[in-house]
Design a protein around this motif. Structure first.
Motif, PDB file in Angstrom:
ATOM      1  N   GLN A 197      16.562 -17.597   6.647  1.00  0.00           N
ATOM      2  CA  GLN A 197      17.956 -17.178   6.832  1.00  0.00           C
ATOM      3  C   GLN A 197      18.705 -17.277   5.508  1.00  0.00           C
ATOM      4  O   GLN A 197      19.425 -16.360   5.122  1.00  0.00           O
ATOM      5  N   TYR A 198      18.530 -18.383   4.809  1.00  0.00           N
ATOM      6  CA  TYR A 198      19.210 -18.577   3.531  1.00  0.00           C
ATOM      7  C   TYR A 198      18.696 -17.574   2.496  1.00  0.00           C
ATOM      8  O   TYR A 198      19.466 -16.868   1.856  1.00  0.00           O
ATOM      9  N   ASN A 199      17.362 -17.502   2.361  1.00  0.00           N
ATOM     10  CA  ASN A 199      16.787 -16.585   1.384  1.00  0.00           C
ATOM     11  C   ASN A 199      17.047 -15.136   1.758  1.00  0.00           C
ATOM     12  O   ASN A 199      17.239 -14.296   0.888  1.00  0.00           O
ATOM     13  N   GLY A 200      17.071 -14.840   3.042  1.00  0.00           N
ATOM     14  CA  GLY A 200      17.382 -13.485   3.476  1.00  0.00           C
ATOM     15  C   GLY A 200      18.801 -13.104   3.113  1.00  0.00           C
ATOM     16  O   GLY A 200      19.071 -11.963   2.722  1.00  0.00           O
ATOM     17  N   THR A 211       0.822  -1.209   0.000  1.00  0.00           N
ATOM     18  CA  THR A 211       0.000   0.000   0.000  1.00  0.00           C
ATOM     19  C   THR A 211       0.858   1.262   0.000  1.00  0.00           C
ATOM     20  O   THR A 211       0.445   2.283  -0.546  1.00  0.00           O
ATOM     21  N   LEU A 212       2.062   1.179   0.605  1.00  0.00           N
ATOM     22  CA  LEU A 212       2.952   2.335   0.619  1.00  0.00           C
ATOM     23  C   LEU A 212       3.800   2.443  -0.650  1.00  0.00           C
ATOM     24  O   LEU A 212       4.539   3.401  -0.820  1.00  0.00           O
ATOM     25  N   GLY A 213       3.712   1.433  -1.525  1.00  0.00           N
ATOM     26  CA  GLY A 213       4.440   1.482  -2.786  1.00  0.00           C
ATOM     27  C   GLY A 213       5.891   1.060  -2.684  1.00  0.00           C
ATOM     28  O   GLY A 213       6.671   1.343  -3.584  1.00  0.00           O
ATOM     29  N   ARG A 214       6.269   0.387  -1.622  1.00  0.00           N
ATOM     30  CA  ARG A 214       7.656  -0.087  -1.473  1.00  0.00           C
ATOM     31  C   ARG A 214       7.741  -1.510  -2.011  1.00  0.00           C
ATOM     32  O   ARG A 214       7.653  -2.479  -1.270  1.00  0.00           O
ATOM     33  N   GLN A 215       7.917  -1.621  -3.300  1.00  0.00           N
ATOM     34  CA  GLN A 215       7.846  -2.916  -3.968  1.00  0.00           C
ATOM     35  C   GLN A 215       8.997  -3.840  -3.594  1.00  0.00           C
ATOM     36  O   GLN A 215       8.802  -5.038  -3.454  1.00  0.00           O
ATOM     37  N   MET A 216      10.200  -3.306  -3.418  1.00  0.00           N
ATOM     38  CA  MET A 216      11.344  -4.154  -3.079  1.00  0.00           C
ATOM     39  C   MET A 216      11.116  -4.812  -1.710  1.00  0.00           C
ATOM     40  O   MET A 216      11.342  -6.013  -1.545  1.00  0.00           O
ATOM     41  N   ASP A 217      10.670  -4.037  -0.733  1.00  0.00           N
ATOM     42  CA  ASP A 217      10.376  -4.617   0.578  1.00  0.00           C
ATOM     43  C   ASP A 217       9.235  -5.621   0.495  1.00  0.00           C
ATOM     44  O   ASP A 217       9.249  -6.644   1.176  1.00  0.00           O
ATOM     45  N   ALA A 218       8.244  -5.336  -0.336  1.00  0.00           N
ATOM     46  CA  ALA A 218       7.136  -6.266  -0.524  1.00  0.00           C
ATOM     47  C   ALA A 218       7.632  -7.578  -1.139  1.00  0.00           C
ATOM     48  O   ALA A 218       7.198  -8.666  -0.732  1.00  0.00           O
ATOM     49  N   ASN A 219       8.548  -7.486  -2.083  1.00  0.00           N
ATOM     50  CA  ASN A 219       9.097  -8.698  -2.703  1.00  0.00           C
ATOM     51  C   ASN A 219       9.852  -9.538  -1.676  1.00  0.00           C
ATOM     52  O   ASN A 219       9.776 -10.765  -1.684  1.00  0.00           O
ATOM     53  N   ILE A 220      10.593  -8.873  -0.793  1.00  0.00           N
ATOM     54  CA  ILE A 220      11.341  -9.594   0.233  1.00  0.00           C
ATOM     55  C   ILE A 220      10.380 -10.341   1.153  1.00  0.00           C
ATOM     56  O   ILE A 220      10.592 -11.502   1.497  1.00  0.00           O
ATOM     57  N   LEU A 221       9.294  -9.694   1.526  1.00  0.00           N
ATOM     58  CA  LEU A 221       8.323 -10.351   2.398  1.00  0.00           C
ATOM     59  C   LEU A 221       7.577 -11.464   1.674  1.00  0.00           C
ATOM     60  O   LEU A 221       7.200 -12.465   2.288  1.00  0.00           O
ATOM     61  N   PRO A 234      20.488  -4.408   0.080  1.00  0.00           N
ATOM     62  CA  PRO A 234      21.179  -4.421   1.375  1.00  0.00           C
ATOM     63  C   PRO A 234      20.365  -3.934   2.561  1.00  0.00           C
ATOM     64  O   PRO A 234      20.752  -4.140   3.690  1.00  0.00           O
ATOM     65  N   HIS A 235      19.209  -3.315   2.333  1.00  0.00           N
ATOM     66  CA  HIS A 235      18.371  -2.879   3.436  1.00  0.00           C
ATOM     67  C   HIS A 235      17.771  -4.109   4.117  1.00  0.00           C
ATOM     68  O   HIS A 235      17.011  -4.852   3.511  1.00  0.00           O
ATOM     69  N   ARG A 236      18.136  -4.342   5.358  1.00  0.00           N
ATOM     70  CA  ARG A 236      17.643  -5.505   6.095  1.00  0.00           C
ATOM     71  C   ARG A 236      16.200  -5.289   6.519  1.00  0.00           C
ATOM     72  O   ARG A 236      15.827  -4.232   6.978  1.00  0.00           O
ATOM     73  N   ASN A 237      15.400  -6.308   6.359  1.00  0.00           N
ATOM     74  CA  ASN A 237      14.019  -6.233   6.787  1.00  0.00           C
ATOM     75  C   ASN A 237      13.910  -6.910   8.153  1.00  0.00           C
ATOM     76  O   ASN A 237      14.252  -8.084   8.285  1.00  0.00           O
ATOM     77  N   PRO A 238      13.437  -6.194   9.177  1.00  0.00           N
ATOM     78  CA  PRO A 238      13.377  -6.780  10.519  1.00  0.00           C
ATOM     79  C   PRO A 238      12.418  -7.957  10.631  1.00  0.00           C
ATOM     80  O   PRO A 238      12.519  -8.745  11.558  1.00  0.00           O
ATOM     81  N   ALA A 239      11.518  -8.096   9.683  1.00  0.00           N
ATOM     82  CA  ALA A 239      10.586  -9.218   9.728  1.00  0.00           C
ATOM     83  C   ALA A 239      11.336 -10.544   9.646  1.00  0.00           C
ATOM     84  O   ALA A 239      10.965 -11.522  10.299  1.00  0.00           O
ATOM     85  N   PHE A 240      12.418 -10.590   8.847  1.00  0.00           N
ATOM     86  CA  PHE A 240      13.203 -11.820   8.756  1.00  0.00           C
ATOM     87  C   PHE A 240      13.795 -12.175  10.117  1.00  0.00           C
ATOM     88  O   PHE A 240      13.707 -13.305  10.570  1.00  0.00           O
ATOM     89  N   GLU A 241      14.404 -11.184  10.774  1.00  0.00           N
ATOM     90  CA  GLU A 241      15.031 -11.458  12.069  1.00  0.00           C
ATOM     91  C   GLU A 241      14.010 -11.867  13.119  1.00  0.00           C
ATOM     92  O   GLU A 241      14.255 -12.766  13.920  1.00  0.00           O
ATOM     93  N   ASP A 242      12.834 -11.221  13.110  1.00  0.00           N
ATOM     94  CA  ASP A 242      11.794 -11.577  14.076  1.00  0.00           C
ATOM     95  C   ASP A 242      11.291 -12.997  13.843  1.00  0.00           C
ATOM     96  O   ASP A 242      11.108 -13.765  14.785  1.00  0.00           O
ATOM     97  N   GLY A 243      11.068 -13.331  12.592  1.00  0.00           N
ATOM     98  CA  GLY A 243      10.597 -14.678  12.273  1.00  0.00           C
ATOM     99  C   GLY A 243      11.614 -15.744  12.643  1.00  0.00           C
ATOM    100  O   GLY A 243      11.271 -16.780  13.224  1.00  0.00           O
ATOM    101  N   VAL A 244      12.867 -15.497  12.323  1.00  0.00           N
ATOM    102  CA  VAL A 244      13.925 -16.459  12.648  1.00  0.00           C
ATOM    103  C   VAL A 244      14.057 -16.606  14.164  1.00  0.00           C
ATOM    104  O   VAL A 244      14.197 -17.717  14.677  1.00  0.00           O
ATOM    105  N   ALA A 245      13.971 -15.493  14.897  1.00  0.00           N
ATOM    106  CA  ALA A 245      14.058 -15.562  16.359  1.00  0.00           C
ATOM    107  C   ALA A 245      12.901 -16.372  16.934  1.00  0.00           C
ATOM    108  O   ALA A 245      13.082 -17.177  17.862  1.00  0.00           O
TER     109      ALA A 245
END
Length: 179
Positions: A141-144, A95-105, A152-163
């Protein structure tokens, strides 16, 4: 013709950054690195997750589930919460138009799909639940890591999910050794 002189004013520092700089000026031993703080924060979050899993486990046991079914149900609930968190972040980024972050998620969601589909199919099977959670922990972890090279912008969702999956593995592990 007059020359225009550009002056650059620094952005005011946050209170935390200003306090850190003052501490460093007084003496370098007063400085606490962000890595130390992050490590203690991560261990605190892991302990909070373990406590939450134990409370949920006790509640499910009181409702009449067997020990193994209660543990796999806790794993299913936690995996579903991680899935819902990723999906919510994905919707927000789109919805915010951040497609790269959306692709990562989107990659994160497909990475953990193995656990959200597998756990409901095998209630009470701790060995299977442990393998599914372990796989779900390793895939993001591997895909991240792969995505980090591209973006290179880290998405905190990956770290939260892995934790969450690491804490869930610890929760399921004692039962796997005893079985």
């Amino acid at each position: 013709m007059s020359a225009d002189i550009l002056t650059f004013r620094s952005i005011p520092l946050s209170q935390v950054e200003a306090a850190r700089r003052r501490a460093m000026l007084l003496h370098p031993s007063n400085f606490k690195s962000a890595a130390t703080t992050a490590g203690s924060e991560a261990s605190g979050k892991a302990q909070d997750l373990r406590n939450r899993f134990e409370c949920l486990y006790e509640d499910l046991m009181e409702r009449g589930l067997s020990e193994q079914e209660a543990r796999t149900e806790v794993a299913r609930i936690a995996a579903r919460e991680v899935w819902d968190g990723y999906a919510s972040e994905l919707r927000n980024h789109r919805t915010l138009g951040r497609q790269m972050d959306a692709n990562i998620l989107a990659v994160a969601l497909t990475s953990i799909q193995c656990v959200t589909k597998a756990l409901p199919r095998h209630p009470g099977d701790l060995e299977y639940a442990g393998r599914a959670v372990s796989t779900a922990r390793r895939r993001p972890q591997y895909n991240g890591g792969l995505l980090h090279r591209l973006h290179p912008h880290r998405n905190p969702a990956f770290e939260d999910g892995v934790a969450t999956f690491e804490a869930l593995e610890d929760f399921l592990r004692p039962q796997q050794r005893a079985a």
